[in-house]
Design an enzyme around this catalytic site. Structure first.
Site, mmCIF file in Angstrom:
data_model
loop_
_atom_site.group_PDB
_atom_site.id
_atom_site.type_symbol
_atom_site.label_atom_id
_atom_site.label_comp_id
_atom_site.label_asym_id
_atom_site.label_seq_id
_atom_site.Cartn_x
_atom_site.Cartn_y
_atom_site.Cartn_z
ATOM 1 N N THR A 1 -65.932 12.287 7.196
ATOM 2 C CA THR A 1 -64.808 12.313 8.079
ATOM 3 C C THR A 1 -63.724 13.343 7.777
ATOM 4 O OG1 THR A 1 -63.726 10.583 6.422
ATOM 5 C CG2 THR A 1 -64.732 9.795 8.623
ATOM 6 N N SER B 1 -56.413 10.323 0.428
ATOM 7 C CA SER B 1 -57.211 10.278 1.440
ATOM 8 C C SER B 1 -56.979 11.242 2.316
ATOM 9 C CB SER B 1 -57.417 9.040 1.969
ATOM 10 O OG SER B 1 -56.072 8.783 2.743
ATOM 11 N N LYS B 2 -57.960 11.553 3.379
ATOM 12 C CA LYS B 2 -57.680 12.386 4.633
ATOM 13 C C LYS B 2 -56.392 11.927 5.139
ATOM 14 C CE LYS B 2 -60.068 12.489 8.048
ATOM 15 N NZ LYS B 2 -60.755 12.932 9.481
ATOM 16 N N GLN B 3 -56.297 10.742 5.338
ATOM 17 C CA GLN B 3 -55.163 10.391 5.896
ATOM 18 C C GLN B 3 -53.664 10.695 5.115
ATOM 19 O OE1 GLN B 3 -57.537 7.984 5.440
ATOM 20 N NE2 GLN B 3 -58.258 8.400 7.477
#
Ligand code: GLU
Length: 294
Positions: free
Chosen positions: A17, A237-239
């Protein structure tokens, strides 16, 4: 006489992702070191089962990042997006045994339910015993009571899955296999004996054990390593916009990850380069260093 090594098959299973960041490096490095220190194999599985959230570009980047870090895998890369038939067969078996059932509930039907530890809504069992359902999703019939296992780092873990998430999703309403089913089918199919991964997945493990039991599959050993937090105390995280690892920083990133994993390398070992640093770490690697962590 040569000491006989126990069979060891480890794996790293990133979801493409986004690119790897310092948090995913810690999970990758811990599982790579644990496998190499045991003289075992280390497999790479790209968990792109959730196709709408994954991209081939991110998968490509992950392969290049691992290569730059010197974390080489054994055998062919396994892609979940190519293994739907295997997951479907497992679901059909669970349904035929009565361990999985079709569910017609929508997100809206469940919005008043409490959140489970994985962020999904706890399922109240609405469709459990209905015969007239036109299934949107498929769920595991979760038995009452605690599911316990011994984690190499966290000790005894016991979670009442029925009380936490209830009957969780095996096959999603959008037509994709759910992570919990795919991961169990793949770990068994690939002969994985040791799962070393981030502690953010600790509460998923009892769910996976329930699926293993229903399918009669062996239970791997588990070790959940601490997750890297940012300055706000949130998991990288990517978030939370964790920056991607840059190939040019591989050596310093590895040294930093080793320090986080309680194996701080001496500066002269770091100075002698990536291969020496990794060889040094393989020789000294022990999960026990982490369980002593405060
Ligand atoms: N694909 C999962 C993730 O990237 C990890 C799965 C696992 O290690 O079991 O969070």
């Amino acid at each position: 006489m040569v000491a006989e090594h126990r069979l060891y098959v480890g794996r790293f299973a990133p979801s493409p992702t986004g690119p790897l960041h310092k948090g995913s490096l810690v999970a990758a490095l811990a599982s790579w070191l644990d496998a190499r220190a045991a003289g075992g194999r280390w497999l790479l599985r790209i968990e792109d089962v959730d196709e709408p959230r994954c991209s081939p570009e991110a998968a490509d980047t992950i392969l290049r990042q691992l290569d730059a870090l010197g974390l080489h895998w054994d055998g062919e890369v396994v892609w979940q997006s190519r293994r739907t038939a295997l997951y479907r067969a497992a679901l059909e078996r669970l349904a035929a045994q009565g361990d999985a059932y079709g569910c017609a509930c929508t997100r809206r039907d469940l919005e008043s339910q409490p959140l489970a530890s994985d962020g999904a809504r706890r399922y109240p069992g609405t469709c459990r015993d209905r015969a007239d359902v036109r299934p949107r999703a498929w769920r595991l019939r979760v038995p009452v009571g605690e599911v316990a296992f011994d984690d190499a780092l966290c000790g005894r873990v016991a979670i009442d899955v029925a009380a936490d998430s209830g009957d969780f999703v095996l096959w999603r309403a959008d037509g994709y296999c759910a992570y919990q089913l795919a991961v169990v089918v793949d770990d068994a199919d690939q002969g994985v004996t040791d799962v070393v991964r981030g502690a953010d997945l600790l509460t998923s493990t009892p769910r996976q054990i329930l699926v293993q039991r229903a399918l009669g599959l062996p239970q791997p050993r588990y070790a959940h390593v601490p997750v890297v937090l940012d300055a706000q105390g949130e998991k990288l995280s990517k978030q939370t916009r964790a920056p991607a690892l840059e190939p040019a920083d591989a050596l310093t990133d590895l040294a930093e990850a080793l320090t986080f994993l309680r194996h701080p390398p001496p500066t002269d070992v770091v100075a002698s380069g990536r291969e020496d640093l990794l060889a040094w770490a393989v020789q000294r690697w022990t999960l026990a260093a982490l369980s002593r962590a405060t």
